[in-house]
Design an enzyme around this catalytic site. Structure first.
Site, PDB file in Angstrom:
ATOM      1  N   GLN D 222       0.826  -1.199   0.000  1.00  0.00           N
ATOM      2  CA  GLN D 222       0.000   0.000   0.000  1.00  0.00           C
ATOM      3  C   GLN D 222       0.868   1.260   0.000  1.00  0.00           C
ATOM      4  O   GLN D 222       0.345   2.362  -0.066  1.00  0.00           O
ATOM      5  CB  GLN D 222      -0.908   0.006   1.238  1.00  0.00           C
ATOM      6  N   ARG D 372      -7.827  -0.843   8.620  1.00  0.00           N
ATOM      7  CA  ARG D 372      -8.937   0.011   8.236  1.00  0.00           C
ATOM      8  C   ARG D 372      -9.261   1.008   9.340  1.00  0.00           C
ATOM      9  O   ARG D 372     -10.398   1.176   9.755  1.00  0.00           O
ATOM     10  CB  ARG D 372     -10.159  -0.846   7.896  1.00  0.00           C
ATOM     11  N   CYS D 373      -8.214   1.657   9.788  1.00  0.00           N
ATOM     12  CA  CYS D 373      -8.329   2.489  10.986  1.00  0.00           C
ATOM     13  C   CYS D 373      -7.167   3.437  10.990  1.00  0.00           C
ATOM     14  O   CYS D 373      -6.048   3.056  10.697  1.00  0.00           O
ATOM     15  CB  CYS D 373      -8.277   1.566  12.203  1.00  0.00           C
ATOM     16  N   GLU D 742     -12.701   4.415   6.461  1.00  0.00           N
ATOM     17  CA  GLU D 742     -12.605   3.606   7.673  1.00  0.00           C
ATOM     18  C   GLU D 742     -13.679   3.897   8.703  1.00  0.00           C
ATOM     19  O   GLU D 742     -13.790   3.180   9.696  1.00  0.00           O
ATOM     20  CB  GLU D 742     -11.215   3.824   8.274  1.00  0.00           C
TER      21      GLU D 742
END
Lengths: 147, 288, 159, 788
Positions: D222, D372-373, D742
């Site tokens: 990523q 996802r945070c 998120e």
């Protein structure tokens, strides 16, 4: 995982102890166990084969024996590495022979089994069942051998 | 993940298959392969030879004959689900098929494989126990019939010999005023059962239970037939107390292994709750 | 280890291959036939990323041996539509935003295609049940359900 | 809000269909395992079956006898190059391959390189490793006890398993309020270790060219640029210098934070390619993925609220133990070891707060990815939203009402939080009102009362979260010293088409579409004419990557700024073409016209052509710009989620009957994509709330190491999500956007947990640990005497 078992038998404690303190005879009574060469005074190479339906695991490793004559207690420590990367298994089994009079003898068996790797992860509690069953068979074989 | 090496055989006839089982080293029968192939990929099993019975003609019977529903070795869960006969006369089988794994797996998984695998967490064994099924094992000396009650005797252990193939399941056609249901508790769709209960019963004219079969999933080292629970129902008018007593008797018949799905106590109670629900559903289907 | 000579038809094209007993169908498709639209997402037959049609039936190709596919017709995502076209279901996935990372999408498409073949007008519950063997981590499934409904409606219009 | 641009231009606010979809839908995506190079070899990894122990011997001889197996790499081999350890993104150290000790189950022990994946797998099974097992330390609390064995014996002078202590807020002032407060409530809770479980696992294809000393790594990352720099820092001493490293991040099958760190497998594959001089591919299988990397959460929190008797919150106090496994390998900003946990005061105004976190080593894989945070926001929100509910039940107020009475009022923005944040904008009441209206809150409460009277268990859960996104402003945010800006480079070609490259990397978020829409919004070029590229370090400008919902706040802003630079230049060209001065031009997206004479106009395309053919005298030719955007502040999206559950009194099963999510992420670039992000995030919220967890037994065995036991929700468990939004633009972001990827993952778990507790609150239940498994609920039902 700790498992406690034991039994009482109509046999003199000395006879029971004679059997339990003989590594090769004990190995004969353990289902799936195979005793190999003697490595030192207390240690042998050994193997263990466990088959549960389609699932089969073979462990190679060592078995060591620690005898305590005065307590009539023996600690068997087996350590194995599963073939094909199947993880490890380690069992410590302490058996003690307790005389109840001249002809009745109690044997207590305390085991601690540590299994690692995929069997422990995917076994859905299988190890517990299999260990207990092996121990029961061992006790059964022992009882028969002493009868 | 990659399976270990093995040799693959696809016999074209049952005789050829039996011959291979008799002559090959460490053979393993495969039908749908949906339990076996994952075990191979995880290298939990490593047979030297796989005998794929999937191409043998004549093993795909799914029909009522001579008072039995015959399910051949190659009948898939999907075929069971799509069968009008099953939906009409054996709703318990439809209940069971629908909660096994997922639809894609069910397109290949077979009912006979589900039984032969001997896994106490599989769903069909309980249902077959409730239905009083007979299993046809074909070996070198021909076919023999094994009562489902005798079939499972240990963890993953069945009476099926290594040189035998489970070629057919025979389910006695239900008596009039019969009903059955399979109720499964799972952590999510496709999971093995936390617990499951299969109940097949028939009603007498007076509304009492004429016969009852109760099987339990994943509540011990083998699939369990809850005979005390059956007895608690049989001959009784199926009111709340009777159902509660039978459900409790089913729970008492279990010896669950504690794991991530729950404690012994939880699983025993689920045996009770699910059995009560299965009984009620079976009664409704029986018209009771 | 035995080698088996097999014949499979993939997306209408006949292939002959010599495969080891243990070769998985998904590896035949991806590595030998270079059809990389079919994906691998797990080891235990749970995720459905590898779903293909085998004689019209959706199966998880990581849990089928290549040799078992001898004589079979295999359908993969690459064969769903012509070079520049998309089937109503593929269109539905774009219109309804039924995909994000796209990794589960080929498997979803194969399962969805088979569903619509057998049940041209499925209910929401039937769609959810049909795709319950295909995991998606991105979309939350709502739009996948809508994509299948879109395709059902569009196909229905054409009748 | 109606879009400003036409459907043809498709700027912000249009639900443009995604440009990336056709290739994914036709099986033409390019994921890592789809790459093949001539002569490519395969790496497979031998992993430890034990959680802790000494390696006595590694015997590769049988593996090397297998046809196709070429080499087995061990830690000793890497030690010769000084590559057996590597730094983590948090400046801790992590083994690539061990030389003497394994620290967790499934740790990489050796790499087998072979000519096929089948031979490599056989090689792995044939490598024999002898271990001397040691008793592992699994429980982080026990790890902190005085007699716990010290795990990181590699660290000189280390005498315990404590990693760091972090705190925020005024402890004394907070304690004082607690001493005098009317009401104090307290909950202890664990947000357990979970896994991103993207459907694509991790992998790479390392291709070292020995002649040129050039390394290309195709990998699931990523953050390709940061990875290139890390590789140069780690392996510079063996000749891999940064200009000779190219990292390519192809299509990614889901990332969710799990594809930010550098895992040992990548490094072993690179080492193998360097040693063997051939391309080497490594693709993790699912069990390796679930057992060795990408872990998140694992925070044990002890939270208290001090309040007035009427429920007005005065202070918050949280003490946390963070289980990091054997190494602190989080992907978090360097100065924020506990991430942005100090957002824990959430949507509520209070006088004081104090939060502290102590991080601990255990015999588990390195954990702490920002799943996802935005770095520990999930833990902070779960903690606050749970304990706020406890307060509501304690003071006898409806949980929604108590929240409303404590909300930071919209007039108070920009709002200074007691833990140091300056919230940019918010209107919490608006989101609450909308959510209540959508779900029919009052009717549900009436239904609940009726059902409760009948003995049925139904619960309504509310969560009003505030997030903190967009790391980040360079004064505070860096990773290994690299400031957390992000970048965009936009080039407009003579025919009025454009290519835009970004330092981020989409993993399904649809950047190829949304970034094109941003450029379209600013330049008036149709989004269809803007090609977006990311992920190749040789071509894209340097950026820190996509995670923590930072793409829109950082790279999205950079794209807008670059486009504005281009527009400014285009304005000069337009003035030249129209023979007026710049001040006399009006701008409508895509068109410059003369003020007062709208028919005298030129299009942006005309300007683009002129930039190469007819530029004003003295002007540099071309029409392009690059922007590195360093945000002035973070963004603070928020929302209110309301969830309705029914509980089966027989089995303890929880069914989510309805779930309404009202999000406010500021101005919206693509409503369809935003809604898709919310759907996905909610599903990754119901996962940990009800199903997902990576537990370990006392021997350190991972008990959810496959999808058989790691329970990713299917379409059947997942409810039909209902979404809505309010719009409160960010005052400092060029587009007024805040980021959204998120929010739902963060907001959903406490909404569900609160609903379950709400269903049981009349029985005196104040807390249920997640995942809320049926057996866990049933134990409560039985204890309270209401089990069927």
């Amino acid at each position: 995982m700790k498992i406690q078992d034991g039994f009482t038998i109509d046999a003199p404690a000395a006879d029971v102890w004679a059997l339990l303190s003989d590594p090769e005879r004990v190995a004969d009574l353990l289902p799936g166990a195979k005793m190999g060469d003697r490595i030192d005074d207390n240690t042998y190479s050994g193997g263990m084969f466990v088959k549960v339906g389609p699932l089969a695991v073979a462990y190679d490793g060592t078995v060591s024996f620690q005898l305590d004559e005065s307590e009539r207690s023996v600690q068997v420590r087996a350590r194995g590495r599963g073939k094909r990367g199947m993880g490890t298994a380690e069992m410590t089994m302490t058996s003690q022979v307790i005389a109840h009079g001249d002809t009745r003898t109690e044997v207590t068996i305390d085991s601690d089994v540590v299994v690692t790797g995929i069997l422990a992860q995917m076994g859905r509690g299988m190890i517990q069942v299999v260990s207990k069953k092996m121990l029961q068979e061992f006790v059964g074989n022992l009882t028969k051998a002493l009868a | 993940m990659i399976p270990p090496q093995f040799d693959y055989h696809a016999p074209g006839s049952l005789d050829e298959a039996l011959g291979l089982l008799g002559s090959l080293d460490d053979p393993k029968v495969m039908s749908g392969g949906q339990s076996l192939l994952p075990m191979l990929k995880l290298r939990l099993a490593s047979p030297a030879n796989i005998v794929d019975i999937g191409r043998i003609p004549g093993l795909d019977t799914l029909a009522e004959e001579d008072g039995f529903l015959r399910i051949g070795a190659l009948v898939t869960e999907t075929q069971l689900e799509q069968s009008a006969l099953v939906a009409l006369a054996y709703p318990i089988l439809l209940d069971t098929a629908k909660v096994i794994a997922d639809p894609l797996v069910r397109n290949r998984a077979t009912i006979c494989g589900n039984i032969a695998h001997g896994d106490p967490a599989n769903d069909h064994p309980a249902t077959m126990l409730a239905l009083g099924a007979q299993l046809v094992a074909t070996g070198p000396d021909g076919a023999r019939t094994i009562d489902i009650d005798d079939f499972f005797f240990g963890l993953f252990m069945t009476l099926l010999g290594e040189d035998e193939i489970l070629t057919e399941i025979r389910i006695p056609a239900p008596a009039p005023a019969s009903g059955g249901a399979y109720v499964k508790l799972e952590r999510k769709v496709g999971d093995y059962a936390v617990a499951g209960s299969a109940v097949q019963l028939s009603l007498a004219r007076d509304g009492t239970v004429a016969s009852a079969g109760i099987g339990l999933t994943n509540l011990g080292i083998t699939p369990i037939r809850a005979t005390a629970a059956e007895d608690a129902l049989t001959g009784q008018a199926p009111g709340d107390d009777t159902i509660a007593a039978a459900a409790q008797a089913a729970a008492d018949a279990t010896e669950p292994i504690p794991d991530r799905r729950g404690s012994i106590e939880y699983k025993q109670n689920m045996a009770r709750v699910l059995t009560a629900r299965a009984i009620r559903k079976a009664l409704a289907r029986a018209g009771g | 280890m035995a080698t088996h000579n097999i014949n499979v038809t993939v997306n209408g094209e006949a292939h002959a291959a010599a495969v080891d007993s243990r070769l998985l169908l998904v590896h035949l498709i991806r590595d030998d036939l270079a059809l990389t639209g079919t994906h691998i997402g797990c080891d235990t037959t749970h995720c459905g990323a590898c779903t293909v049609l085998m004689d019209g039936v959706p199966v998880k190709s990581c849990t089928v041996l290549a040799v078992q596919a001898d004589g079979a017709e295999i359908g993969t995502v690459e064969g769903l539509a012509g070079a520049d076209g998309m089937t109503p279901l593929q269109e539905g996935f774009q219109e309804e935003h039924g995909l994000q990372c796209g990794f589960c999408t080929p498997g979803m498409l194969m399962t969805g295609t088979a569903l619509l073949e057998s049940n041209p007008n499925p209910s929401e519950a039937e769609i959810r049940e049909a795709i319950s063997g295909n995991l998606c981590r991105c979309t939350g499934y709502v739009n996948i359900v809508k994509a299948v409904e879109y395709a059902a409606a569009k196909t229905g219009e054409g009748d | 809000m109606a879009p400003r641009t036409s459907a043809k231009i498709c700027g912000m606010g249009h639900s443009m269909k995604r440009k990336e979809d056709p290739r994914f839908l036709q099986g033409k995506g390019n994921y890592i395992d789809d790459f093949t190079l001539p002569g490519m070899l395969w790496l497979d990894i031998v992993r430890s079956p034990i959680a802790y122990g000494k390696i006595k011997n590694i015997d590769s001889s049988k593996a090397l006898e297998i046809p196709g197996v070429l080499a087995v790499l061990t830690g000793k081999d890497l030690e010769a190059y000084g590559l057996h350890w590597m730094p983590t993104l948090m400046s801790d150290t992590q083994m690539v391959l061990p030389t003497d000790t394994v620290m967790y189950q499934a740790q990489e022990v050796a790499g087998v390189i072979a000519t096929s994946r089948y031979a490599a797998a056989d090689g792995v099974a044939a490598v024999e490793v002898d271990y001397e097992p040691l008793k592992p330390v699994i429980d982080p609390f026990k790890a902190l006890e005085d007699d716990a064995p010290v795990l990181r014996t590699d660290k000189e002078g280390k005498t315990d398993n404590h990693i760091w202590h972090w705190e925020a807020g005024d402890k004394e002032a907070t304690d004082r309020i607690f001493e005098e407060a009317d009401v104090v409530v307290r909950e202890k809770m664990h947000v357990p270790r979970i896994h991103v479980a993207s459907i694509e696992t991790c992998g790479c294809l390392a291709d070292f060219n020995p002649v040129e000393g050039h390394l290309t790594v195709y990998m699931t990352t990523q953050a390709p640029h940061a990875i290139r720099t890390v590789l140069a820092l780690v392996a510079g001493h063996v000749g891999l210098s940064e200009e000779k490293i190219r990292v390519v991040s192809p299509d990614i099958g889901g990332g969710f934070g799990g594809k930010v760190p550098v895992y040992p497998g990548y490094v072993v594959a690179i080492a193998a390619s360097v040693v063997l001089g051939k391309p080497v591919k490594w693709i993790e299988d699912r069990m390796e993925n679930l057992q060795a990397d990408s872990f998140a959460r694992d925070y044990h929190m002890d939270a208290e609220i001090a309040a007035n008797a009427d429920g007005k919150i005065r202070a918050l106090r949280i003490k946390t133990i963070a289980d990091h496994g054997y190494s602190d390998a989080q992907a978090a900003p360097s100065k924020w070891p506990a991430g942005l946990f100090s957002i824990c005061t959430g949507s509520y105004d209070m006088e004081q707060a104090y939060a502290e976190v102590d991080a601990v080593y255990t015999n588990k894989p390195p954990g702490g990815v920002a799943y996802r945070c935005s770095f520990r926001v999930t833990e902070a929100v779960h903690c606050m939203e749970r304990v706020v509910d406890t307060l509501a039940h304690k003071v006898g107020k409806d949980p929604a009402q108590l929240r409303e009475e404590n909300f930071i009022p919209k007039e108070a923005f920009p709002y200074q939080s007691p833990l140091g944040w300056e919230y940019d904008s918010g209107d919490y009441q608006a989101a609450m009102d909308k959510a209540k209206e959508m779900i029919g809150y009052d009717e549900l409460r009436a239904e609940q009362a009726e059902k409760r009277a009948r003995g049925e268990l139904m619960g309504i859960g509310v969560c009003s979260f505030t997030e903190v996104l967009g790391a980040g402003p360079s004064k505070d945010f860096d990773i290994l010293g690299i400031k957390m800006f992000d970048s965009a480079e936009v080039r407009v070609h003579p025919t009025g088409k454009a290519i835009a490259r970004f330092g981020t990397k989409s993993q399904g978020q649809g950047h190829e579409t949304t970034y094109a829409q941003i450029i379209a919004e600013e330049l008036g070029l149709p989004a269809a004419h803007v090609q977006v590229e990311e992920g190749d370090t040789d071509t894209a400008p340097y950026g820190l990557g996509t995670y923590a919902s930072r793409s829109t706040p950082t790279a999205g802003a950079a794209g807008a700024m670059a486009a504005r630079q281009i527009r400014d230049k285009a304005a000069k060209i337009a003035a030249h073409l129209l023979e007026v001065s710049e001040e006399d031009l009006d701008w409508e997206p895509g068109t410059f016209s003369v003020k007062g004479a709208p028919d005298k106009s030129v299009s942006i395309q005309d300007c683009a052509f002129a930039a190469y053919t007819n530029m004003p005298p003295g002007m540099e030719p071309g029409l392009e710009a690059t922007n590195y955007y360093d945000p002035p502040n973070l963004t603070f999206p928020f929302g209110t989620y309301i969830c309705v559950v029914d509980i089966d009194r027989g089995t303890g099963e929880v069914t989510v009957r309805r779930f309404v999510a009202v999000d406010d992420c500021g101005n919206i670039i693509n409503p369809m994509i935003v809604q898709g992000q919310i759907h996905g995030g909610l599903t990754q919220g119901i996962g940990p709330a009800l199903y997902e967890e990576i537990p370990y037994d006392e021997d350190g065995n991972n008990l959810a190491g496959s999808f058989m036991d790691y329970l990713v929700p299917t379409a059947v468990e997942t409810p039909a999500w209902e979404t809505g939004h309010t719009v409160t633009p960010s005052p400092h972001h060029p587009l007024g956007a805040k980021g959204v990827g998120e929010s739902a993952t963060v907001g959903a778990p406490p909404a569900i947990a609160n609903a379950v507790v709400d269903a049981l609150a009349h029985l005196g239940v104040t807390h249920v640990e997640i995942p809320i498994r049926p057996d866990r609920v049933w134990e409560i039902l039985r204890e309270k005497g209401v089990a069927e």
